[in-house]
Scaffold this motif. Structure first.
Motif, mmCIF file in Angstrom:
data_model
loop_
_atom_site.group_PDB
_atom_site.id
_atom_site.type_symbol
_atom_site.label_atom_id
_atom_site.label_comp_id
_atom_site.label_asym_id
_atom_site.label_seq_id
_atom_site.Cartn_x
_atom_site.Cartn_y
_atom_site.Cartn_z
ATOM 1 N N HIS A 1 -2.592 -0.271 -13.308
ATOM 2 C CA HIS A 1 -3.451 -1.066 -12.411
ATOM 3 C C HIS A 1 -3.001 -2.518 -12.442
ATOM 4 O O HIS A 1 -2.209 -2.913 -13.304
ATOM 5 C CB HIS A 1 -4.918 -0.954 -12.821
ATOM 6 C CG HIS A 1 -5.233 -1.581 -14.139
ATOM 7 N ND1 HIS A 1 -4.853 -1.019 -15.330
ATOM 8 C CD2 HIS A 1 -5.872 -2.735 -14.448
ATOM 9 C CE1 HIS A 1 -5.254 -1.793 -16.322
ATOM 10 N NE2 HIS A 1 -5.870 -2.839 -15.817
ATOM 11 N N ILE A 2 -3.509 -3.287 -11.496
ATOM 12 C CA ILE A 2 -3.122 -4.692 -11.389
ATOM 13 C C ILE A 2 -4.310 -5.528 -11.881
ATOM 14 O O ILE A 2 -5.406 -5.431 -11.324
ATOM 15 C CB ILE A 2 -2.815 -5.055 -9.913
ATOM 16 C CG1 ILE A 2 -1.857 -4.043 -9.283
ATOM 17 C CG2 ILE A 2 -2.285 -6.483 -9.800
ATOM 18 C CD1 ILE A 2 -0.537 -3.879 -9.937
ATOM 19 N N SER A 3 -4.079 -6.341 -12.897
ATOM 20 C CA SER A 3 -5.214 -7.048 -13.504
ATOM 21 C C SER A 3 -5.506 -8.397 -12.844
ATOM 22 O O SER A 3 -6.498 -9.028 -13.165
ATOM 23 C CB SER A 3 -4.980 -7.234 -15.005
ATOM 24 O OG SER A 3 -3.815 -7.989 -15.212
ATOM 25 N N VAL A 4 -4.641 -8.839 -11.934
ATOM 26 C CA VAL A 4 -4.929 -10.089 -11.215
ATOM 27 C C VAL A 4 -5.454 -9.739 -9.819
ATOM 28 O O VAL A 4 -5.170 -8.659 -9.305
ATOM 29 C CB VAL A 4 -3.662 -10.986 -11.099
ATOM 30 C CG1 VAL A 4 -3.277 -11.545 -12.451
ATOM 31 C CG2 VAL A 4 -2.494 -10.208 -10.507
ATOM 32 N N PRO A 5 -6.231 -10.626 -9.213
ATOM 33 C CA PRO A 5 -6.804 -10.276 -7.897
ATOM 34 C C PRO A 5 -5.727 -10.162 -6.812
ATOM 35 O O PRO A 5 -4.754 -10.914 -6.820
ATOM 36 C CB PRO A 5 -7.731 -11.455 -7.578
ATOM 37 C CG PRO A 5 -7.863 -12.222 -8.827
ATOM 38 C CD PRO A 5 -6.665 -11.942 -9.663
ATOM 39 N N TYR A 6 -5.931 -9.232 -5.899
ATOM 40 C CA TYR A 6 -5.018 -9.104 -4.762
ATOM 41 C C TYR A 6 -5.266 -10.252 -3.784
ATOM 42 O O TYR A 6 -6.405 -10.621 -3.519
ATOM 43 C CB TYR A 6 -5.261 -7.774 -4.044
ATOM 44 C CG TYR A 6 -4.771 -6.572 -4.812
ATOM 45 C CD1 TYR A 6 -3.443 -6.157 -4.717
ATOM 46 C CD2 TYR A 6 -5.625 -5.839 -5.636
ATOM 47 C CE1 TYR A 6 -2.985 -5.057 -5.422
ATOM 48 C CE2 TYR A 6 -5.170 -4.734 -6.347
ATOM 49 C CZ TYR A 6 -3.855 -4.344 -6.228
ATOM 50 O OH TYR A 6 -3.400 -3.260 -6.922
ATOM 51 N N LEU A 7 -4.187 -10.770 -3.225
ATOM 52 C CA LEU A 7 -4.324 -11.902 -2.292
ATOM 53 C C LEU A 7 -4.558 -11.451 -0.847
ATOM 54 O O LEU A 7 -5.144 -12.183 -0.054
ATOM 55 C CB LEU A 7 -3.081 -12.793 -2.345
ATOM 56 C CG LEU A 7 -2.802 -13.471 -3.690
ATOM 57 C CD1 LEU A 7 -1.560 -14.351 -3.591
ATOM 58 C CD2 LEU A 7 -3.993 -14.296 -4.139
ATOM 59 N N HIS A 8 -4.075 -10.280 -0.491
ATOM 60 C CA HIS A 8 -4.217 -9.737 0.871
ATOM 61 C C HIS A 8 -3.838 -10.750 1.957
ATOM 62 O O HIS A 8 -4.644 -11.063 2.839
ATOM 63 C CB HIS A 8 -5.643 -9.244 1.116
ATOM 64 C CG HIS A 8 -6.031 -8.119 0.222
ATOM 65 N ND1 HIS A 8 -5.402 -6.899 0.240
ATOM 66 C CD2 HIS A 8 -6.983 -8.033 -0.739
ATOM 67 C CE1 HIS A 8 -5.946 -6.108 -0.676
ATOM 68 N NE2 HIS A 8 -6.904 -6.769 -1.284
ATOM 69 N N PRO A 9 -2.634 -11.275 1.931
ATOM 70 C CA PRO A 9 -2.245 -12.221 2.982
ATOM 71 C C PRO A 9 -2.069 -11.504 4.324
ATOM 72 O O PRO A 9 -1.835 -10.290 4.360
ATOM 73 C CB PRO A 9 -0.893 -12.753 2.485
ATOM 74 C CG PRO A 9 -0.337 -11.633 1.673
ATOM 75 C CD PRO A 9 -1.521 -10.968 1.022
ATOM 76 N N ILE B 1 0.873 -1.175 0.000
ATOM 77 C CA ILE B 1 0.000 0.000 0.000
ATOM 78 C C ILE B 1 0.905 1.217 0.000
ATOM 79 O O ILE B 1 1.359 1.696 1.046
ATOM 80 C CB ILE B 1 -0.972 -0.062 1.190
ATOM 81 C CG1 ILE B 1 -1.827 -1.324 1.020
ATOM 82 C CG2 ILE B 1 -1.841 1.187 1.249
ATOM 83 C CD1 ILE B 1 -2.619 -1.715 2.217
#
Lengths: 240, 177
Positions: free
Chosen positions: A127-135, A104
């Protein structure tokens, strides 16, 4: 100084004729000729390991993309350092690095001084085209002077290598596999309890992101000084 | 000549992107000559209008209301702009994502409250399990990262869109700035 037995080779990089020693890598020669190849795990003064794959290049006659930092030059080689195919893969690598952890940027102490962020800007990533994993990852603030924020780590292993190759302490190492890999100090102990750490701070200053930082820095304040390594290595070689 | 119909929408963000929009200062007058601001937190209009040319959305999708609003805006808009890091990456709102939603609500409304300790359930939209960027739900046409994007950048984006061009932002903007 070591005796240099390397031969002179000639090759083309992006159509430019380049002369090089046969023990040099494509990245070495590109940098000598002011040809930009993006890198993250590479830093002058440490052994290259080809981990981040951002320096992938095309070589005429081969379908494989090869990492420029660990591929030695060969006579007559024709290298392409920038093409739509390379841009596509480099962006994909960056996107996966961003999505894999919690980068972030707006609240990061390295905001504005971060190599990952800078490369994203250079390569036109909006932008990021794959989903964020948020571990769910920890922040290790147990060291008196430094912080290890695993949310920002990209596993480039610069810290591992500088501690091993230059400081000789080998405090840092890797634990786990794949997406679960973590940089750990000693045998996965809190950094503040590490008996091998000398507190030299080299790992902090070679870290490309805000993963290793000095304590007491607020967002955007942490600047890294990673240029000391080549001089340190050179001075040591001369002393030997 | 008909003016472009432009809307701005505020979801889960700090409104810094709207503040940056206002930072265009007198250039806003020039833009006002070329567009109609048909919906915005700066305009007292409750219903998102039909046939909007450009909708600029700030903030992440964090609640059921945000999601409903996003689908509604998308269905009535030609060009959707994701403005700022919250809209583009989910940014600060996403810092709750590694945690279970119930734990987050309890932490905010019970553990850290001195009086009236209770999680609100009436008259407030329910939070989604995770705050997400817009493009994980709908097609986004233009991405403008930054926290917030500068007034100059927003001016460039809006000007280009009003001229009917897609703004080329590569190398002009970065996450977190």
């Amino acid at each position: 100084m070591k005796p240099n037995t390397a031969q002179i080779t000639t090759l083309k990089i992006d159509g430019h004729d380049c002369g090089a020693r046969s023990d040099e890598t494509i990245l070495d020669v590109a940098q000598e000729n002011n040809i930009f190849i993006p890198t993250l795990c590479h830093i002058d003064g440490l052994q290259d390991i080809g981990a981040c794959r951002l320096c992938l290049v095309e070589i005429k006659g081969s379908n494989k993309l090869l990492p420029a930092c660990v591929t030695r030059v060969q006579e007559g080689m024709e290298v392409t350092t920038n093409s739509p195919r390379l841009q596509h893969y480099r962006k994909a690598i960056l996107e996966m690095l961003f999505s894999e952890r919690n980068h972030i940027c707006s609240v990061c102490v390295s905001n504005g001084h971060c190599e990952l962020q800078w490369l994203a800007e250079q390569l036109g990533l909006t932008h990021i085209s794959v989903p964020y994993l948020h571990p769910k990852l920890e922040v290790d603030a147990s060291n008196r002077r430094f912080v290890a924020d695993h949310n920002r780590c990209i596993l480039c292993t610069r810290c591992v290598r500088v501690c091993d190759e230059i400081e000789g302490a080998h405090t840092w190492d890797l634990y786990g596999r794949g997406v679960d890999t973590r940089v750990v100090s000693d045998l996965k102990q809190p950094w503040g309890e590490s008996e091998s750490c000398t507190g030299c701070g080299k790992c902090v200053h070679v870290c490309p992101t805000g993963a290793l930082v000095e304590k007491g820095r607020s967002a955007g304040e942490m600047t890294k000084r990673g240029q000391f390594l080549p001089y340190l290595t050179l001075m040591r070689e001369e002393r030997q | 000549m008909t003016k472009a119909r432009v809307a701005t929408v505020w979801m889960d963000g700090c409104s810094g992107c709207h503040m940056s929009f206002l930072d265009m200062d007198e250039r806003l007058l020039d833009l006002a000559d070329r567009m109609d601001l048909v919906y915005s937190p700066l305009v007292d209009l409750k219903e998102f209008p039909l046939e909007v040319d450009v909708a600029i959305i700030e903030g992440s999708v964090s609640s059921e209301e945000d999601l409903e609003k996003l689908y509604h805006v998308r269905s009535r808009t030609k060009v959707l702009v994701s403005l700022g890091d919250c809209a583009v990456t989910a940014n600060v709102p996403s810092m709750r994502n590694p945690f279970d939603l119930d734990c987050v609500l309890r932490r905010g409304y019970e553990e850290n409250a001195d009086v009236n300790r209770q999680v609100p359930v009436e008259n407030v939209p329910r939070l989604l399990p995770r705050a997400r960027p817009l493009h994980e739900f709908v097609k986004v046409d233009v991405f403008v990262p930054g926290c917030p994007p500068s007034a100059d950048l927003i001016h460039f984006v809006v000007s280009e869109l009003l001229e009917g061009r897609t703004p080329e932002l590569a190398g002009q903007c970065r996450f977190g700035a």
